[in-house]
Motif scaffolding. Structure first.
Motif, PDB file in Angstrom:
ATOM      1  N   ALA A  86       0.833  -1.198   0.000  1.00  0.00           N
ATOM      2  CA  ALA A  86       0.000   0.000   0.000  1.00  0.00           C
ATOM      3  C   ALA A  86       0.861   1.238   0.000  1.00  0.00           C
ATOM      4  O   ALA A  86       1.934   1.257   0.600  1.00  0.00           O
ATOM      5  CB  ALA A  86      -0.895   0.013   1.236  1.00  0.00           C
ATOM      6  N   PRO A  87       0.432   2.295  -0.662  1.00  0.00           N
ATOM      7  CA  PRO A  87       1.181   3.548  -0.636  1.00  0.00           C
ATOM      8  C   PRO A  87       1.099   4.196   0.726  1.00  0.00           C
ATOM      9  O   PRO A  87       0.256   3.878   1.542  1.00  0.00           O
ATOM     10  CB  PRO A  87       0.451   4.407  -1.694  1.00  0.00           C
ATOM     11  N   GLN A  88       1.987   5.119   0.951  1.00  0.00           N
ATOM     12  CA  GLN A  88       1.995   5.849   2.209  1.00  0.00           C
ATOM     13  C   GLN A  88       0.903   6.906   2.225  1.00  0.00           C
ATOM     14  O   GLN A  88       0.501   7.429   1.182  1.00  0.00           O
ATOM     15  CB  GLN A  88       3.362   6.521   2.415  1.00  0.00           C
ATOM     16  N   ASP A  89       0.429   7.246   3.386  1.00  0.00           N
ATOM     17  CA  ASP A  89      -0.534   8.331   3.513  1.00  0.00           C
ATOM     18  C   ASP A  89       0.100   9.624   3.048  1.00  0.00           C
ATOM     19  O   ASP A  89       1.281   9.877   3.268  1.00  0.00           O
ATOM     20  CB  ASP A  89      -0.953   8.520   4.976  1.00  0.00           C
ATOM     21  N   THR A  90      -0.681  10.481   2.431  1.00  0.00           N
ATOM     22  CA  THR A  90      -0.160  11.782   2.037  1.00  0.00           C
ATOM     23  C   THR A  90      -0.094  12.740   3.211  1.00  0.00           C
ATOM     24  O   THR A  90       0.549  13.757   3.136  1.00  0.00           O
ATOM     25  CB  THR A  90      -1.041  12.403   0.933  1.00  0.00           C
ATOM     26  N   GLN A  91      -0.775  12.429   4.284  1.00  0.00           N
ATOM     27  CA  GLN A  91      -0.712  13.245   5.492  1.00  0.00           C
ATOM     28  C   GLN A  91      -0.030  12.431   6.577  1.00  0.00           C
ATOM     29  O   GLN A  91      -0.199  11.237   6.670  1.00  0.00           O
ATOM     30  CB  GLN A  91      -2.129  13.599   5.987  1.00  0.00           C
ATOM     31  N   PRO A 280     -11.424  12.815  13.995  1.00  0.00           N
ATOM     32  CA  PRO A 280      -9.962  12.991  14.095  1.00  0.00           C
ATOM     33  C   PRO A 280      -9.194  11.817  13.512  1.00  0.00           C
ATOM     34  O   PRO A 280      -9.632  10.664  13.607  1.00  0.00           O
ATOM     35  CB  PRO A 280      -9.732  13.087  15.613  1.00  0.00           C
ATOM     36  N   GLY A 281      -8.055  12.111  12.882  1.00  0.00           N
ATOM     37  CA  GLY A 281      -7.173  11.065  12.387  1.00  0.00           C
ATOM     38  C   GLY A 281      -7.447  10.608  10.979  1.00  0.00           C
ATOM     39  O   GLY A 281      -6.793   9.671  10.498  1.00  0.00           O
ATOM     40  N   VAL A 282      -8.380  11.228  10.274  1.00  0.00           N
ATOM     41  CA  VAL A 282      -8.702  10.818   8.908  1.00  0.00           C
ATOM     42  C   VAL A 282      -7.695  11.445   7.940  1.00  0.00           C
ATOM     43  O   VAL A 282      -7.422  12.643   8.003  1.00  0.00           O
ATOM     44  CB  VAL A 282     -10.133  11.233   8.538  1.00  0.00           C
ATOM     45  N   THR A 283      -7.116  10.633   7.048  1.00  0.00           N
ATOM     46  CA  THR A 283      -6.114  11.094   6.092  1.00  0.00           C
ATOM     47  C   THR A 283      -6.459  10.584   4.697  1.00  0.00           C
ATOM     48  O   THR A 283      -7.509   9.982   4.485  1.00  0.00           O
ATOM     49  CB  THR A 283      -4.711  10.591   6.487  1.00  0.00           C
ATOM     50  N   VAL A 284      -5.539  10.804   3.743  1.00  0.00           N
ATOM     51  CA  VAL A 284      -5.729  10.379   2.355  1.00  0.00           C
ATOM     52  C   VAL A 284      -4.622   9.424   1.943  1.00  0.00           C
ATOM     53  O   VAL A 284      -3.464   9.597   2.322  1.00  0.00           O
ATOM     54  CB  VAL A 284      -5.757  11.599   1.413  1.00  0.00           C
ATOM     55  N   VAL A 285      -4.977   8.394   1.175  1.00  0.00           N
ATOM     56  CA  VAL A 285      -4.024   7.508   0.512  1.00  0.00           C
ATOM     57  C   VAL A 285      -4.177   7.751  -0.986  1.00  0.00           C
ATOM     58  O   VAL A 285      -5.277   7.647  -1.527  1.00  0.00           O
ATOM     59  CB  VAL A 285      -4.296   6.028   0.857  1.00  0.00           C
ATOM     60  N   ASP A 286      -3.072   8.082  -1.658  1.00  0.00           N
ATOM     61  CA  ASP A 286      -3.147   8.514  -3.048  1.00  0.00           C
ATOM     62  C   ASP A 286      -3.603   7.411  -4.009  1.00  0.00           C
ATOM     63  O   ASP A 286      -4.245   7.699  -5.016  1.00  0.00           O
ATOM     64  CB  ASP A 286      -1.780   9.028  -3.513  1.00  0.00           C
ATOM     65  N   ASP A 287      -3.240   6.166  -3.727  1.00  0.00           N
ATOM     66  CA  ASP A 287      -3.622   5.079  -4.632  1.00  0.00           C
ATOM     67  C   ASP A 287      -3.977   3.851  -3.805  1.00  0.00           C
ATOM     68  O   ASP A 287      -3.174   3.383  -3.000  1.00  0.00           O
ATOM     69  CB  ASP A 287      -2.485   4.744  -5.593  1.00  0.00           C
ATOM     70  N   SER A 288      -5.185   3.350  -4.004  1.00  0.00           N
ATOM     71  CA  SER A 288      -5.639   2.138  -3.348  1.00  0.00           C
ATOM     72  C   SER A 288      -6.372   1.298  -4.386  1.00  0.00           C
ATOM     73  O   SER A 288      -6.786   1.814  -5.427  1.00  0.00           O
ATOM     74  CB  SER A 288      -6.558   2.472  -2.162  1.00  0.00           C
ATOM     75  N   VAL A 289      -6.533  -0.001  -4.102  1.00  0.00           N
ATOM     76  CA  VAL A 289      -7.128  -0.923  -5.065  1.00  0.00           C
ATOM     77  C   VAL A 289      -8.242  -1.696  -4.387  1.00  0.00           C
ATOM     78  O   VAL A 289      -8.041  -2.274  -3.314  1.00  0.00           O
ATOM     79  CB  VAL A 289      -6.078  -1.912  -5.620  1.00  0.00           C
ATOM     80  N   ASP A 290      -9.421  -1.716  -5.016  1.00  0.00           N
ATOM     81  CA  ASP A 290     -10.524  -2.474  -4.419  1.00  0.00           C
ATOM     82  C   ASP A 290     -10.452  -3.940  -4.849  1.00  0.00           C
ATOM     83  O   ASP A 290      -9.542  -4.356  -5.587  1.00  0.00           O
ATOM     84  CB  ASP A 290     -11.873  -1.837  -4.734  1.00  0.00           C
ATOM     85  N   ALA A 291     -11.406  -4.743  -4.390  1.00  0.00           N
ATOM     86  CA  ALA A 291     -11.360  -6.188  -4.625  1.00  0.00           C
ATOM     87  C   ALA A 291     -11.539  -6.567  -6.089  1.00  0.00           C
ATOM     88  O   ALA A 291     -11.212  -7.691  -6.481  1.00  0.00           O
ATOM     89  CB  ALA A 291     -12.433  -6.876  -3.781  1.00  0.00           C
ATOM     90  N   SER A 292     -12.045  -5.657  -6.906  1.00  0.00           N
ATOM     91  CA  SER A 292     -12.208  -5.952  -8.333  1.00  0.00           C
ATOM     92  C   SER A 292     -11.028  -5.453  -9.163  1.00  0.00           C
ATOM     93  O   SER A 292     -11.030  -5.597 -10.382  1.00  0.00           O
ATOM     94  CB  SER A 292     -13.507  -5.308  -8.852  1.00  0.00           C
TER      95      SER A 292
END
Length: 363
Positions: A86-91, A280-292
């Motif tokens: 998984a990519p790193q969080d942007t925040q 609180p604590g919500v961030t963004v991940v630039d690239d994620s992949v779902d089950a499809s």
């Protein structure tokens, strides 16, 4: 151990912080991890090879119980999959917070993405289903497990899941899981008093939902929720108090459960996204992949070393699915980047009968 020693142990070791799932709730969310809890009966465990236990998958209500405690099982587990990195969080992830209940804004990236998702949700037509109709959701889901003895982790291949939920909770729903996509069909269950006859299509009947709430909502219940994000989030904190690992994470996964396997009026859906931006604590991940296999940008939150990601289409900001990923070293579930479960919403609409599939699927 004598009675005095047992009494002393009971005094020193507190009981569980939250009650077990009810049988009805487990039937509704069968096959997933970290129970959403309602009442008395414990969730059933999936069976499989000795030593394997379930990993956090699709955090919150869709959850796997501790499992796999005898060797007889339903057959050997699926071959191991390579875990995606998984990519790193942007925040930068904030330090863990204690019980808050405060309405704090998310970092700018997450706030922007959730605002865009809210705008998309608000612009959809209101389905305005009738009381006798059913919410239909079709998805792909995949769960993780780990071998206690070897430390080996894996995610099973994704399988098809279809659910039909009574709009007002007054009628029997249906769950079909596993047919035709690498999973096992629902196991037959003993017919309960008042339950319809077993279905020829292998679907499992779901009890009428006479006491809907945030952890087991109906469309009719969701239609009563406030559309002001602050008021909605306050209600979520109040109704989930004492559940889960903490109030902020429980609020986050409660909203995620609604997004994944229900339909709400557009104004309520939009309010859920805007409420999530205040956790609180919500961030963004630039690239994620779902089950499809669809790539998207994700809103995420880390708890207990596991990152829960809600995945959105980067252009339309439609909700695609969810993924859980190991986010910290020293985690029993694997190295950072190990995927422990994921889902993908393929269709969500309103139909007239349980078991009816729509002609055209509206994701």
């Amino acid at each position: 151990m004598n009675e005095d020693e047992r009494a002393e142990l009971d005094r020193l070791v507190p009981g569980p912080a939250r009650p077990e799932l009810s049988a009805d709730r487990h039937r509704l969310l069968r096959g997933h991890l970290m129970s959403e809890i309602r009442e008395t009966k414990p969730a059933r465990a999936r069976r499989g090879r000795l030593g394997w236990v379930a990993l956090p998958a699709l955090a919150g209500g869709l959850a796997l119980a501790l499992a796999l405690t005898n060797g007889g099982g339903d057959g050997a587990p699926a071959p191991q999959q390579q875990a995606r990195q998984a990519p790193q969080d942007t925040q930068a992830q904030p330090a863990p917070q204690q019980s808050t209940g405060t309405l704090n804004a998310a970092p700018v990236g997450a706030l922007q993405l959730l605002s865009q998702a809210a705008d998309t949700a608000a612009g959809k037509p209101d389905p305005k289903p009738g009381k006798g109709q059913f919410v239909y959701v079709e998805s792909l889901v995949a769960f993780g497990s780990s071998n206690i003895a070897t430390g080996e982790s894996k995610v099973d291949p994704a399988h098809r899941r279809q659910i039909w939920l009574s709009v007002d909770g007054s009628q029997w729903g249906v769950l079909k899981e596993g047919q035709g996509q690498g999973g096992k069909p629902n196991a037959p269950e003993k017919v309960k008093p008042g339950e319809p006859a077993p279905r020829a299509d292998g679907g499992m009947w779901l009890d009428p939902n006479t006491r809907p709430g945030l952890n087991a909502p109906t469309y009719a219940y969701l239609a009563t929720l406030p559309t002001d994000p602050d008021a909605l989030l306050k209600k979520i904190y109040t109704e989930t108090k004492g559940m889960g690992p903490g109030p902020d994470q429980e609020a986050f996964v409660t909203i995620g459960d609604v997004l994944r396997e229900q339909i709400a009026p557009p104004a309520v859906s939009a309010a859920l996204y805007r409420a999530a931006a205040k956790i609180p604590g919500v961030t963004v991940v630039d690239d994620s992949v779902d089950a499809s296999g669809r790539h998207g940008v994700a809103v995420a939150r880390v708890d207990g070393g596991i990152r829960t990601e809600w995945i959105f289409d980067p252009k339309t900001h439609e909700f695609l699915g969810e993924r859980t990923v190991v986010a910290a070293e020293g985690n029993d579930f694997g190295k950072p980047g190990t995927v422990t479960g994921h889902s993908a919403v393929l269709a969500s609409t309103v139909v007239d009968q349980p078991g009816e599939e729509p002609q055209q699927k509206n994701a």
